[in-house]
Each structure stands twice: as C-alpha cells, then as structure tokens.
Write an enzyme that holds these catalytic residues in place. Sequence first.
Site, PDB file in Angstrom:
ATOM      1  N   CYS A 218     -45.045 -31.029   7.019  1.00 51.25           N
ATOM      2  CA  CYS A 218     -45.111 -31.722   5.734  1.00 51.25           C
ATOM      3  C   CYS A 218     -45.490 -30.671   4.692  1.00 51.25           C
ATOM      4  O   CYS A 218     -46.554 -30.039   4.822  1.00 51.25           O
ATOM      5  CB  CYS A 218     -46.171 -32.821   5.813  1.00 51.25           C
ATOM      6  SG  CYS A 218     -46.495 -33.669   4.262  1.00 51.25           S
TER       7      CYS A 218
ATOM      8  N   CYS B 192     -39.222 -30.989   0.927  1.00 45.88           N
ATOM      9  CA  CYS B 192     -39.977 -32.089   1.551  1.00 45.88           C
ATOM     10  C   CYS B 192     -39.241 -32.401   2.837  1.00 45.88           C
ATOM     11  O   CYS B 192     -37.998 -32.476   2.845  1.00 45.88           O
ATOM     12  CB  CYS B 192     -39.989 -33.314   0.630  1.00 45.88           C
ATOM     13  SG  CYS B 192     -40.584 -34.832   1.435  1.00 45.88           S
TER      14      CYS B 192
HETATM   15  N1  DGL Z   1     -42.714 -35.144   4.163  1.00 42.51           N
HETATM   16  C1  DGL Z   1     -43.611 -34.747   3.165  1.00 42.51           C
HETATM   17  C2  DGL Z   1     -43.366 -33.333   2.633  1.00 42.51           C
HETATM   18  O1  DGL Z   1     -42.728 -32.530   3.302  1.00 42.51           O
HETATM   19  C3  DGL Z   1     -44.132 -35.595   2.093  1.00 42.51           C
HETATM   20  C4  DGL Z   1     -43.740 -36.901   1.736  1.00 42.51           C
HETATM   21  C5  DGL Z   1     -44.895 -37.659   1.102  1.00 42.51           C
HETATM   22  O2  DGL Z   1     -45.708 -38.140   1.869  1.00 42.51           O
HETATM   23  O3  DGL Z   1     -44.949 -37.783  -0.123  1.00 42.51           O
HETATM   24  O4  DGL Z   1     -43.819 -32.994   1.590  1.00 42.51           O
END
Ligand code: DGL
Length: 260
Positions: A76, A187
């Site tokens: 993430c 993301c």
């Molecule tokens: N999957 C996450 C990232 O790579 C974030 C998404 C979120 O929770 O806002 O930033």
Amino acid sequence: MTQLTDPIAVFDSGMGGISVLKEMVRLMPKEDFIYYGDSKHAPYGTKTLQEVRELTIEHISDLIKHKHAKAIAVACNTATSAAVRILREMYPDVPLVGVEPAIKPAVMACEDPKVLVMATPMTLHEDKFHHLEELYINQADIYPVPCPGLMEFVEQGILDGEELDSFLKEKIDPYMDKGITGIVLGCTHYPFVRKRIRAIAGPSIEIFDGSLGTARELLRRLTVAGLNREDDHVGQVTFLNSSDDPDKLKLSRYLFSREI
Ligand code: DGL
C-alpha cells in the site's frame, strides 16, 4: 524464532495489494502467503497521517507477533508513506518492503517524459513522494493526480462501467493536451482498473506500476536473510480481512484469480 517455513505477510488498506501479491506468488511459488486487507478501515488515503500510521503499525505488529510472518510487504503506497520507516525501526530483523510510485521507469522510458502520477491524496502529500519527485524533476514533467474515490470502485468490485469511466475521464482528460508519455499507478488498487485507464488514455501512453519491482525487492531481502524457501513445497495463499462482510474474502479470491 523465525522459521524458513513461516509465511510472508502482505498488507494493504483493502484489496489493492492483491495486485502486488500476484507478482510475489509468481516470483516465489514455494512460499506461503497471508494476505491481510484492512477493508473495515479503508480508505486510508483520505485519513490523517496519524490514523494511517496507527492502523498500519497495529496490523503489521499483529502479523509478525501472532501470525508468525517471516517477512512483510506493505503493499500500500499510502501505508508505506506513513509507517514503513517506523516499522523498520521497530522490527529491524524482519525483511520488510514497501511500495512507492514507479516514477523511475516512467521517466527512463523515453526522451522527453511527461508523467501523470495517480495516487491517493496522502501518498502525494507525504515526504516520500516529494523526495521521489525531486529526484526526477529535472528530467521530466511530473503531474501528481490525487484520486480520492478511485479505490472504492475496486473495493466494491466495480472494475468497469460508465460510472468508473467518467470518474477516470475527469482525472485524466485535463492532462491530455500536455503530451503525456506515461501514467504511474501510485496506488495498488489501480492496476485492477488498468484496462479502463488504458482505454481512456489511449494506446500510446505507457502505464507503470511498482508491483514487480516490489516483489523482486522482497525476494532479494529474503535471500539476504537466508529465509527464501527452496524445498518442494507448493505455496498457499490465505486471505484475511478486517471486515465482517464475507463478500470481501470472495472478492479478494476473485481479484487474485483475475488477469490484470
Ligand atoms: N492501496 C492503497 C495504496 O496503494 C490505498 C488505498 C486507500 O486506502 O486509500 O495507496
């Protein structure tokens, strides 16, 4: 005591990190993986730094202490920006990788790079991104595009359709007259809507994400620590999610099985 046969834990605010998990399983098929999605508290990208930091540290600590993870992937970008430095200090003996927007390959891909970086507001706001941006600012035009609301489509299993397309058009169209050469998916949820981003941006714009680079870095760290499996084991993936909604686990398995 860490064992070679202990699992690798992959963590995300929800189901986005499954895009990174897929590359890891491809690269390390003998390893067991636990995938933990914090869908109950998602999205992280519009929370405060302190909230994301606390949630990330709490979940990763649990994965190390109670699920006996031998290595951690913070899959993430948002949680990486908020907590990876602290986690490395807390657990110096655990191989730990984070993810960051793949700006480098997007800049290196052509002579006059003009790069959109789609990510959460927090990722684009934090120091980690600013440092990355500074490294390439003399070689490329870099356009950060905060996309609050986009991860929610993936969390709901909406990977195409009119509503998603109009959301993406609103984000991408304003930059189309700038001669954009690459789009960085900053993301881990966004690779699941890559096909729609490609359709909207057109075939001449290359799309980058950091999944493979992160998987390679994890393998490198495991090897350095002498923790990569080389036996005949066929690796298993266990999905866990903080949400009470059983559909989250169903959707996790579907996203894992799906070609990105
Ligand atoms: N999957 C996450 C990232 O790579 C974030 C998404 C979120 O929770 O806002 O930033």
